[in-house]
Design a protein around this motif. Structure first.
Motif, PDB file in Angstrom:
ATOM      1  N   VAL A  98       0.837  -1.205   0.000  1.00 54.88           N
ATOM      2  CA  VAL A  98       0.000   0.000   0.000  1.00 54.88           C
ATOM      3  C   VAL A  98       0.870   1.253   0.000  1.00 54.88           C
ATOM      4  O   VAL A  98       0.627   2.195  -0.761  1.00 54.88           O
ATOM      5  N   ARG A  99       1.899   1.273   0.837  1.00 54.08           N
ATOM      6  CA  ARG A  99       2.767   2.454   0.934  1.00 54.08           C
ATOM      7  C   ARG A  99       3.595   2.679  -0.325  1.00 54.08           C
ATOM      8  O   ARG A  99       4.031   3.799  -0.581  1.00 54.08           O
ATOM      9  N   ARG A 100       3.832   1.658  -1.104  1.00 53.85           N
ATOM     10  CA  ARG A 100       4.694   1.771  -2.291  1.00 53.85           C
ATOM     11  C   ARG A 100       3.927   1.664  -3.606  1.00 53.85           C
ATOM     12  O   ARG A 100       4.528   1.500  -4.667  1.00 53.85           O
ATOM     13  N   ASP A 101       2.627   1.775  -3.534  1.00 52.08           N
ATOM     14  CA  ASP A 101       1.748   1.718  -4.713  1.00 52.08           C
ATOM     15  C   ASP A 101       1.068   3.083  -4.856  1.00 52.08           C
ATOM     16  O   ASP A 101      -0.113   3.233  -4.555  1.00 52.08           O
ATOM     17  N   PRO A 102       1.811   4.100  -5.314  1.00 50.74           N
ATOM     18  CA  PRO A 102       1.287   5.466  -5.316  1.00 50.74           C
ATOM     19  C   PRO A 102       0.061   5.664  -6.200  1.00 50.74           C
ATOM     20  O   PRO A 102      -0.738   6.568  -5.951  1.00 50.74           O
ATOM     21  N   ASP A 103      -0.109   4.831  -7.202  1.00 47.08           N
ATOM     22  CA  ASP A 103      -1.274   4.958  -8.081  1.00 47.08           C
ATOM     23  C   ASP A 103      -2.466   4.146  -7.588  1.00 47.08           C
ATOM     24  O   ASP A 103      -3.493   4.100  -8.263  1.00 47.08           O
ATOM     25  N   ALA A 104      -2.318   3.506  -6.434  1.00 47.23           N
ATOM     26  CA  ALA A 104      -3.393   2.700  -5.828  1.00 47.23           C
ATOM     27  C   ALA A 104      -3.981   1.714  -6.838  1.00 47.23           C
ATOM     28  O   ALA A 104      -5.193   1.559  -6.948  1.00 47.23           O
ATOM     29  N   ARG A 105      -3.118   1.023  -7.556  1.00 48.76           N
ATOM     30  CA  ARG A 105      -3.558   0.036  -8.547  1.00 48.76           C
ATOM     31  C   ARG A 105      -4.123  -1.210  -7.897  1.00 48.76           C
ATOM     32  O   ARG A 105      -5.085  -1.792  -8.383  1.00 48.76           O
ATOM     33  N   PHE A 106      -3.467  -1.644  -6.821  1.00 46.53           N
ATOM     34  CA  PHE A 106      -3.849  -2.905  -6.200  1.00 46.53           C
ATOM     35  C   PHE A 106      -5.040  -2.736  -5.273  1.00 46.53           C
ATOM     36  O   PHE A 106      -5.166  -1.751  -4.567  1.00 46.53           O
ATOM     37  N   ARG A 107      -5.895  -3.763  -5.315  1.00 46.35           N
ATOM     38  CA  ARG A 107      -6.953  -3.901  -4.318  1.00 46.35           C
ATOM     39  C   ARG A 107      -6.692  -5.214  -3.599  1.00 46.35           C
ATOM     40  O   ARG A 107      -5.957  -6.065  -4.091  1.00 46.35           O
ATOM     41  N   PHE A 108      -7.293  -5.377  -2.435  1.00 41.77           N
ATOM     42  CA  PHE A 108      -6.936  -6.481  -1.544  1.00 41.77           C
ATOM     43  C   PHE A 108      -8.187  -7.177  -1.026  1.00 41.77           C
ATOM     44  O   PHE A 108      -9.214  -6.541  -0.783  1.00 41.77           O
ATOM     45  N   ALA A 109      -8.044  -8.486  -0.801  1.00 42.78           N
ATOM     46  CA  ALA A 109      -9.103  -9.274  -0.167  1.00 42.78           C
ATOM     47  C   ALA A 109      -8.453 -10.431   0.581  1.00 42.78           C
ATOM     48  O   ALA A 109      -7.507 -11.042   0.071  1.00 42.78           O
ATOM     49  N   PRO A 110      -8.937 -10.739   1.777  1.00 44.83           N
ATOM     50  CA  PRO A 110      -8.421 -11.908   2.488  1.00 44.83           C
ATOM     51  C   PRO A 110      -8.798 -13.195   1.753  1.00 44.83           C
ATOM     52  O   PRO A 110      -9.902 -13.314   1.208  1.00 44.83           O
ATOM     53  N   LEU A 111      -7.887 -14.153   1.728  1.00 44.25           N
ATOM     54  CA  LEU A 111      -8.177 -15.460   1.136  1.00 44.25           C
ATOM     55  C   LEU A 111      -9.385 -16.110   1.805  1.00 44.25           C
ATOM     56  O   LEU A 111     -10.142 -16.830   1.162  1.00 44.25           O
ATOM     57  N   GLU A 112      -9.545 -15.853   3.100  1.00 48.74           N
ATOM     58  CA  GLU A 112     -10.615 -16.499   3.875  1.00 48.74           C
ATOM     59  C   GLU A 112     -11.993 -15.902   3.607  1.00 48.74           C
ATOM     60  O   GLU A 112     -12.998 -16.483   3.995  1.00 48.74           O
ATOM     61  N   SER A 113     -12.046 -14.744   2.960  1.00 51.79           N
ATOM     62  CA  SER A 113     -13.334 -14.103   2.689  1.00 51.79           C
ATOM     63  C   SER A 113     -14.082 -14.887   1.612  1.00 51.79           C
ATOM     64  O   SER A 113     -13.486 -15.648   0.837  1.00 51.79           O
ATOM     65  N   GLU A 114     -15.380 -14.679   1.545  1.00 48.82           N
ATOM     66  CA  GLU A 114     -16.175 -15.337   0.504  1.00 48.82           C
ATOM     67  C   GLU A 114     -15.679 -14.933  -0.878  1.00 48.82           C
ATOM     68  O   GLU A 114     -15.565 -15.758  -1.775  1.00 48.82           O
ATOM     69  N   LEU A 115     -15.368 -13.651  -1.050  1.00 51.64           N
ATOM     70  CA  LEU A 115     -14.846 -13.179  -2.332  1.00 51.64           C
ATOM     71  C   LEU A 115     -13.514 -13.852  -2.646  1.00 51.64           C
ATOM     72  O   LEU A 115     -13.298 -14.328  -3.762  1.00 51.64           O
ATOM     73  N   GLY A 116     -12.619 -13.909  -1.685  1.00 49.59           N
ATOM     74  CA  GLY A 116     -11.329 -14.546  -1.901  1.00 49.59           C
ATOM     75  C   GLY A 116     -11.478 -16.000  -2.311  1.00 49.59           C
ATOM     76  O   GLY A 116     -10.836 -16.462  -3.272  1.00 49.59           O
ATOM     77  N   LYS A 117     -12.318 -16.731  -1.612  1.00 48.95           N
ATOM     78  CA  LYS A 117     -12.548 -18.141  -1.948  1.00 48.95           C
ATOM     79  C   LYS A 117     -13.115 -18.290  -3.361  1.00 48.95           C
ATOM     80  O   LYS A 117     -12.704 -19.176  -4.115  1.00 48.95           O
ATOM     81  N   ARG A 118     -14.062 -17.425  -3.703  1.00 55.00           N
ATOM     82  CA  ARG A 118     -14.680 -17.491  -5.031  1.00 55.00           C
ATOM     83  C   ARG A 118     -13.667 -17.180  -6.132  1.00 55.00           C
ATOM     84  O   ARG A 118     -13.593 -17.884  -7.142  1.00 55.00           O
ATOM     85  N   LEU A 119     -12.872 -16.131  -5.936  1.00 49.64           N
ATOM     86  CA  LEU A 119     -11.892 -15.758  -6.948  1.00 49.64           C
ATOM     87  C   LEU A 119     -10.869 -16.867  -7.175  1.00 49.64           C
ATOM     88  O   LEU A 119     -10.487 -17.154  -8.309  1.00 49.64           O
ATOM     89  N   VAL A 120     -10.418 -17.500  -6.103  1.00 44.59           N
ATOM     90  CA  VAL A 120      -9.460 -18.598  -6.236  1.00 44.59           C
ATOM     91  C   VAL A 120     -10.114 -19.772  -6.949  1.00 44.59           C
ATOM     92  O   VAL A 120      -9.541 -20.351  -7.881  1.00 44.59           O
ATOM     93  N   LYS A 121     -11.314 -20.125  -6.546  1.00 46.90           N
ATOM     94  CA  LYS A 121     -11.996 -21.266  -7.152  1.00 46.90           C
ATOM     95  C   LYS A 121     -12.211 -21.052  -8.649  1.00 46.90           C
ATOM     96  O   LYS A 121     -12.033 -21.973  -9.451  1.00 46.90           O
ATOM     97  N   GLU A 122     -12.555 -19.827  -9.051  1.00 48.62           N
ATOM     98  CA  GLU A 122     -12.796 -19.532 -10.458  1.00 48.62           C
ATOM     99  C   GLU A 122     -11.523 -19.575 -11.304  1.00 48.62           C
ATOM    100  O   GLU A 122     -11.578 -19.808 -12.499  1.00 48.62           O
ATOM    101  N   ARG A 123     -10.362 -19.353 -10.664  1.00 49.08           N
ATOM    102  CA  ARG A 123      -9.130 -19.196 -11.430  1.00 49.08           C
ATOM    103  C   ARG A 123      -8.068 -20.268 -11.194  1.00 49.08           C
ATOM    104  O   ARG A 123      -7.130 -20.363 -11.974  1.00 49.08           O
ATOM    105  N   ALA A 124      -8.182 -21.051 -10.137  1.00 47.47           N
ATOM    106  CA  ALA A 124      -7.156 -22.067  -9.850  1.00 47.47           C
ATOM    107  C   ALA A 124      -7.287 -23.208 -10.848  1.00 47.47           C
ATOM    108  O   ALA A 124      -8.325 -23.839 -10.949  1.00 47.47           O
ATOM    109  N   GLU A 125      -6.218 -23.459 -11.586  1.00 49.54           N
ATOM    110  CA  GLU A 125      -6.239 -24.502 -12.611  1.00 49.54           C
ATOM    111  C   GLU A 125      -5.766 -25.847 -12.082  1.00 49.54           C
ATOM    112  O   GLU A 125      -6.179 -26.888 -12.562  1.00 49.54           O
ATOM    113  N   HIS A 126      -4.861 -25.844 -11.112  1.00 45.73           N
ATOM    114  CA  HIS A 126      -4.231 -27.083 -10.661  1.00 45.73           C
ATOM    115  C   HIS A 126      -4.426 -27.286  -9.167  1.00 45.73           C
ATOM    116  O   HIS A 126      -3.466 -27.435  -8.435  1.00 45.73           O
ATOM    117  N   GLY A 127      -5.635 -27.255  -8.712  1.00 42.89           N
ATOM    118  CA  GLY A 127      -5.900 -27.438  -7.298  1.00 42.89           C
ATOM    119  C   GLY A 127      -5.705 -26.155  -6.520  1.00 42.89           C
ATOM    120  O   GLY A 127      -5.375 -25.119  -7.079  1.00 42.89           O
TER     121      GLY A 127
END
Length: 137
Positions: A28-57
């Motif tokens: 966050v401190r080194r991303d002056p253009d605020a490009r990155f957004r963040f989500a915990p892996l444990e959140s529903e969104l995090g779980k969904r994003l991983v499930k949609e994109r994980a190819e090998h388990g």
């Protein structure tokens, strides 16, 4: 969430890991253009994003990057994130000269020991107020 809410780049992180929280604050401190957004892996969104994109388990349970519809993990995620940060961190690209299996082995060693070395929290803490709008999960 609409599709626009998950346009990348998104960093998924272990919400109870002290090392991961430190890495998020570092980014966050080194991303002056605020490009990155963040989500915990444990959140529903995090779980969904991983499930949609994980190819090998399921991927490693540390920091992951989603960008351009792809999920990057381990050393590849770390180097891609570093490339977008304020100097001197893009110079980390030089580590691509190291074969990926060796980079990932070093990454895995730290990931396996992160709780022992850095500790863990009982719950994912609230983000710092100045970065709260960058957390989507």
């Amino acid at each position: 969430m609409s599709g626009d809410d998950t346009d990348g780049p998104i960093i998924l992180f272990d919400g109870v890991c002290n090392l991961c929280h430190g890495a998020v604050r570092f980014i966050v401190r080194r991303d002056p253009d605020a490009r990155f957004r963040f989500a915990p892996l444990e959140s529903e969104l995090g779980k969904r994003l991983v499930k949609e994109r994980a190819e090998h388990g399921p991927p490693a349970d540390s920091i992951l990057l989603i960008h351009g519809g792809k999920l990057y993990q381990r050393s590849e995620a770390a180097l891609r994130i570093a490339a977008w940060l304020r100097a001197p961190w893009p110079a980390m690209e030089l580590l691509r000269a190291i074969p990926r299996p060796l980079r990932d082995a070093a990454y895995d060693y730290v990931a396996r020991n992160r709780y022992r070395w850095f500790g863990r929290k009982h719950a994912c803490p609230d983000p710092d107020p100045e970065a709260r709008d960058r957390f989507i999960g």
